[in-house]
Write a protein that holds these residues in place. Sequence first.
Motif, PDB file in Angstrom:
ATOM      1  N   VAL A 167      21.112 -13.943 -42.630  1.00 22.23           N
ATOM      2  CA  VAL A 167      20.590 -13.892 -43.698  1.00 22.23           C
ATOM      3  C   VAL A 167      20.212 -14.692 -43.376  1.00 22.23           C
ATOM      4  O   VAL A 167      20.282 -15.442 -41.843  1.00 22.23           O
ATOM      5  CB  VAL A 167      21.132 -14.764 -44.698  1.00 22.23           C
ATOM      6  N   ARG A 168      18.342 -15.670 -43.146  1.00 25.35           N
ATOM      7  CA  ARG A 168      18.126 -16.802 -43.036  1.00 25.35           C
ATOM      8  C   ARG A 168      17.826 -17.868 -43.733  1.00 25.35           C
ATOM      9  O   ARG A 168      18.332 -17.661 -44.911  1.00 25.35           O
ATOM     10  CB  ARG A 168      16.264 -16.140 -42.820  1.00 25.35           C
ATOM     11  N   GLU A 169      17.901 -19.317 -43.168  1.00 25.56           N
ATOM     12  CA  GLU A 169      18.046 -20.619 -43.624  1.00 25.56           C
ATOM     13  C   GLU A 169      17.157 -20.397 -45.069  1.00 25.56           C
ATOM     14  O   GLU A 169      15.701 -19.850 -44.769  1.00 25.56           O
ATOM     15  CB  GLU A 169      18.067 -21.725 -43.471  1.00 25.56           C
ATOM     16  N   GLU A 211      12.725 -22.118 -52.205  1.00 26.43           N
ATOM     17  CA  GLU A 211      11.249 -22.889 -50.759  1.00 26.43           C
ATOM     18  C   GLU A 211      10.132 -22.140 -50.781  1.00 26.43           C
ATOM     19  O   GLU A 211       8.906 -21.748 -50.637  1.00 26.43           O
ATOM     20  CB  GLU A 211      11.998 -23.714 -49.788  1.00 26.43           C
ATOM     21  N   SER A 212      11.229 -20.981 -50.224  1.00 27.77           N
ATOM     22  CA  SER A 212      10.227 -19.723 -49.836  1.00 27.77           C
ATOM     23  C   SER A 212      10.797 -18.581 -50.415  1.00 27.77           C
ATOM     24  O   SER A 212      11.641 -18.093 -51.634  1.00 27.77           O
ATOM     25  CB  SER A 212      10.968 -19.791 -47.850  1.00 27.77           C
ATOM     26  N   LYS A 213       9.936 -17.044 -50.182  1.00 28.75           N
ATOM     27  CA  LYS A 213       9.981 -15.922 -50.363  1.00 28.75           C
ATOM     28  C   LYS A 213      11.348 -15.544 -50.029  1.00 28.75           C
ATOM     29  O   LYS A 213      12.326 -15.689 -49.257  1.00 28.75           O
ATOM     30  CB  LYS A 213       8.859 -15.274 -50.551  1.00 28.75           C
ATOM     31  N   ILE A 214      12.023 -14.032 -50.470  1.00 25.56           N
ATOM     32  CA  ILE A 214      12.376 -13.351 -50.417  1.00 25.56           C
ATOM     33  C   ILE A 214      12.980 -13.257 -49.469  1.00 25.56           C
ATOM     34  O   ILE A 214      14.156 -12.939 -48.469  1.00 25.56           O
ATOM     35  CB  ILE A 214      13.207 -12.347 -51.688  1.00 25.56           C
ATOM     36  N   PHE A 215      12.220 -12.392 -48.698  1.00 27.75           N
ATOM     37  CA  PHE A 215      12.513 -11.858 -47.268  1.00 27.75           C
ATOM     38  C   PHE A 215      11.424 -12.738 -46.001  1.00 27.75           C
ATOM     39  O   PHE A 215      11.130 -11.564 -45.456  1.00 27.75           O
ATOM     40  CB  PHE A 215      11.790 -10.675 -47.473  1.00 27.75           C
ATOM     41  N   CYS A 216      10.949 -13.526 -46.494  1.00 25.27           N
ATOM     42  CA  CYS A 216      10.357 -13.977 -45.086  1.00 25.27           C
ATOM     43  C   CYS A 216       9.706 -15.349 -46.059  1.00 25.27           C
ATOM     44  O   CYS A 216      10.100 -15.710 -46.795  1.00 25.27           O
ATOM     45  CB  CYS A 216       8.219 -13.438 -45.687  1.00 25.27           C
ATOM     46  N   SER A 217       9.515 -16.203 -45.168  1.00 27.92           N
ATOM     47  CA  SER A 217       8.875 -17.517 -44.763  1.00 27.92           C
ATOM     48  C   SER A 217       8.139 -18.178 -46.001  1.00 27.92           C
ATOM     49  O   SER A 217       7.929 -19.859 -45.496  1.00 27.92           O
ATOM     50  CB  SER A 217       9.254 -17.939 -43.553  1.00 27.92           C
ATOM     51  N   CYS A 218       7.017 -17.696 -46.516  1.00 23.26           N
ATOM     52  CA  CYS A 218       6.406 -18.425 -47.304  1.00 23.26           C
ATOM     53  C   CYS A 218       6.356 -19.570 -48.421  1.00 23.26           C
ATOM     54  O   CYS A 218       7.666 -18.774 -48.975  1.00 23.26           O
ATOM     55  CB  CYS A 218       5.622 -16.574 -47.794  1.00 23.26           C
ATOM     56  N   MET A 259       5.958  -4.250 -40.099  1.00 22.82           N
ATOM     57  CA  MET A 259       7.070  -6.106 -41.028  1.00 22.82           C
ATOM     58  C   MET A 259       8.260  -5.533 -41.479  1.00 22.82           C
ATOM     59  O   MET A 259       8.904  -4.767 -42.456  1.00 22.82           O
ATOM     60  CB  MET A 259       6.289  -6.684 -41.472  1.00 22.82           C
ATOM     61  N   LEU A 260       8.972  -6.383 -41.089  1.00 21.55           N
ATOM     62  CA  LEU A 260      10.531  -6.370 -41.453  1.00 21.55           C
ATOM     63  C   LEU A 260      10.977  -7.156 -42.690  1.00 21.55           C
ATOM     64  O   LEU A 260      10.478  -9.042 -42.087  1.00 21.55           O
ATOM     65  CB  LEU A 260      11.816  -5.887 -39.978  1.00 21.55           C
ATOM     66  N   PRO A 261      11.816  -6.858 -43.290  1.00 24.44           N
ATOM     67  CA  PRO A 261      12.361  -7.968 -44.481  1.00 24.44           C
ATOM     68  C   PRO A 261      13.371  -9.171 -43.416  1.00 24.44           C
ATOM     69  O   PRO A 261      14.807  -8.396 -43.068  1.00 24.44           O
ATOM     70  CB  PRO A 261      12.535  -7.268 -45.758  1.00 24.44           C
ATOM     71  N   VAL A 262      13.521 -10.345 -44.216  1.00 22.62           N
ATOM     72  CA  VAL A 262      15.094 -10.935 -44.109  1.00 22.62           C
ATOM     73  C   VAL A 262      15.182 -11.199 -44.389  1.00 22.62           C
ATOM     74  O   VAL A 262      14.283 -12.897 -45.390  1.00 22.62           O
ATOM     75  CB  VAL A 262      14.528 -11.953 -42.492  1.00 22.62           C
ATOM     76  N   VAL A 263      16.031 -11.366 -45.491  1.00 24.48           N
ATOM     77  CA  VAL A 263      16.816 -12.092 -46.756  1.00 24.48           C
ATOM     78  C   VAL A 263      17.335 -13.207 -46.677  1.00 24.48           C
ATOM     79  O   VAL A 263      17.861 -14.030 -45.418  1.00 24.48           O
ATOM     80  CB  VAL A 263      18.623 -11.178 -46.843  1.00 24.48           C
ATOM     81  N   ASN A 264      17.071 -13.751 -47.996  1.00 27.26           N
ATOM     82  CA  ASN A 264      16.514 -15.821 -47.761  1.00 27.26           C
ATOM     83  C   ASN A 264      18.401 -15.675 -48.079  1.00 27.26           C
ATOM     84  O   ASN A 264      19.032 -15.300 -49.614  1.00 27.26           O
ATOM     85  CB  ASN A 264      15.842 -15.460 -48.516  1.00 27.26           C
ATOM     86  N   LYS A 265      19.061 -17.023 -47.398  1.00 23.58           N
ATOM     87  CA  LYS A 265      20.894 -16.793 -47.541  1.00 23.58           C
ATOM     88  C   LYS A 265      20.381 -17.301 -49.312  1.00 23.58           C
ATOM     89  O   LYS A 265      21.206 -17.166 -50.127  1.00 23.58           O
ATOM     90  CB  LYS A 265      21.282 -17.311 -47.028  1.00 23.58           C
ATOM     91  N   HIS A 266      19.157 -18.049 -49.621  1.00 22.68           N
ATOM     92  CA  HIS A 266      19.842 -18.740 -50.625  1.00 22.68           C
ATOM     93  C   HIS A 266      19.773 -18.053 -51.902  1.00 22.68           C
ATOM     94  O   HIS A 266      19.832 -18.696 -53.478  1.00 22.68           O
ATOM     95  CB  HIS A 266      18.595 -19.995 -51.305  1.00 22.68           C
TER      96      HIS A 266
END
Lengths: 96, 480
Positions: A63-65, B18-25, B47-54
């Motif tokens: 997971v990412r922050e 603050e950011s989207k579910i699978f990217c940092s936008c 492009m691959l999704p990375v899950v937002n921990k929050h």
Amino acid sequence: MLITDKESFKRLQKLNQLALTEKEETDVLAFFTARNEDITALGAVDTENVERMVHVMPMETVVREDKEIKLFTRDELQKSAPESYEGYWQVPRLVE
Amino acid sequence: MRYETVIGLEVHVELATESKIFCSCSAKFGGEQNDHVCPACCGMPGMLPVVNKHVVDLGMTAGMMLNCDINRTTTFDKKSYYYPDLPCSYQTTQWFAPVAVNGLVDIETSKGKKSIRIKQIHMEEDAGKLVHDDWTDTSLVDFNRTSVPLIEIVSQPDLSSAEEVIAYLERLRSLLRFAKVSDCRMEQGSMRCDVNLSVRPEGSDKLGVRTEMKNMNSLTAITRAIEYEVARHIDAIENGTEELVQETRRWDDVKGKSYAMRNKETAGDYRYFPDPNIMPVVIDDAWYNGIKASLPEFPEIKRARYIDELGLTEYDADLLTASRAFCDCFEAAYEVCGSAKEVANWLISDCMNILNRKQMTVDELKLDGKTLGELIKLCMDGKVNRGNAKKILMEMFDSETPIDPAAYAEANGFIVSNDTGKMDEVIKAAVAADPKAVADFKGGKEKALLAIFGKCMKELKGNCDPQKLREALLKHIDSL
Ligand SMILES: [Zn+2]
């Protein structure tokens, strides 16, 4: 959804917005029909008390922050767009 | 014949990230069209999704607030449909193992208390926005909302009237705001719901034909839509005015009517399948317990505690517990100054007034509770008078940087001098010497005060804070 005949196959094509030639249609439909038999055969397996396999790989996700990072500008992204208009991607008109 | 209505709700809530579910936008509301996008959320190949921990944090929080069981291994699936507001032609959602299942929400209506069962809560991404442009005769796509994180809360068909639906939605909103899951602003679309409704003869155990109204985002529209649909269903059953079919309908609040929508997709058409690009999210004990420990006290438990333990009136407790921001501020300030009543007064009268004047809602209160407590303590200790304390409070609202009330009072000459004896003496003498000016002032001539004020100033040789002198003078005249 099980693809069993021409009609259900047409429905699938429409959902995917795919246009196939008649030859392609016949070939793919034959493929699907054969897969139906496989799926039906699988139904005979006793899965009582078998835990669901959540993924084929025995891995878990990273997971990412929750941090906002801006990496691209709109103009960069829209360079590859067939049509854009005032910062929007432009597509053929959709009737509501 | 008497009929009963059976309603189930699907409520979409945008998560406060603050950011989207699978990217940092950025996931912020608004912004210029397509300013919050990147190759991932506008569906570029590869492009691959990375899950937002929050997002998972908030999904779990919502689940726990609604008494759900948490799936400790939760997975994402693809829901396929083709529409230009969905750049990948599939929405990433949860179908097979949603983050939370089997919950319970208590509501209260004029008919009493009732528990509504929650089937599941799943995490998913929002779609983009389409604008239909008459000038160019095209549709324009804005991907800012694409991949903004949502949860969908699916209830069992346990609701039976518009009143219950509203009570349920208000309860959800209160709990989710309290837990900081979402701001749940219906007018901005951060909370919206789909209403599934059917009607059957009272006592029947067979469900009637079900229709669904999508994307409702105002409580009054929901009430009107439910009332309209119930009447339409009963009319169809009794008078055969039309044949009821299972379908999705659109509510037109201006016309006060619902309309059938053309596309009729069934679950099978969405071809749900596990997303091979996202491995399962495994929630370990530390993660689970951390979220559990962070849950807020339920608003009604806080309310009871404020009344029973802190001695607040029901009225004050109701006002404070309507907003988590007020509760947090109240509790922190109370810890510093020790008077619940004083803090409640400051928050409910002074702070509420300032918010009103700034046209802000109670949830937008950014005041630091500890600082407020310090200010109230200065006031309670008689170190700063109430008028000046209010000025400091204003400054605390306006200032970009944190204000230290004691230092601010010192710097602005707001500290009540211990040697007020001299000033009081001078005031008493000056007032006694000019009864006519006092009478004129009391009669409404504000300027009459200036003469006495000037005399005092002269007598004190200007060695005083004019503001304090003015206040002391007014106070003295008031006391006469
Ligand atoms: Zn993005």
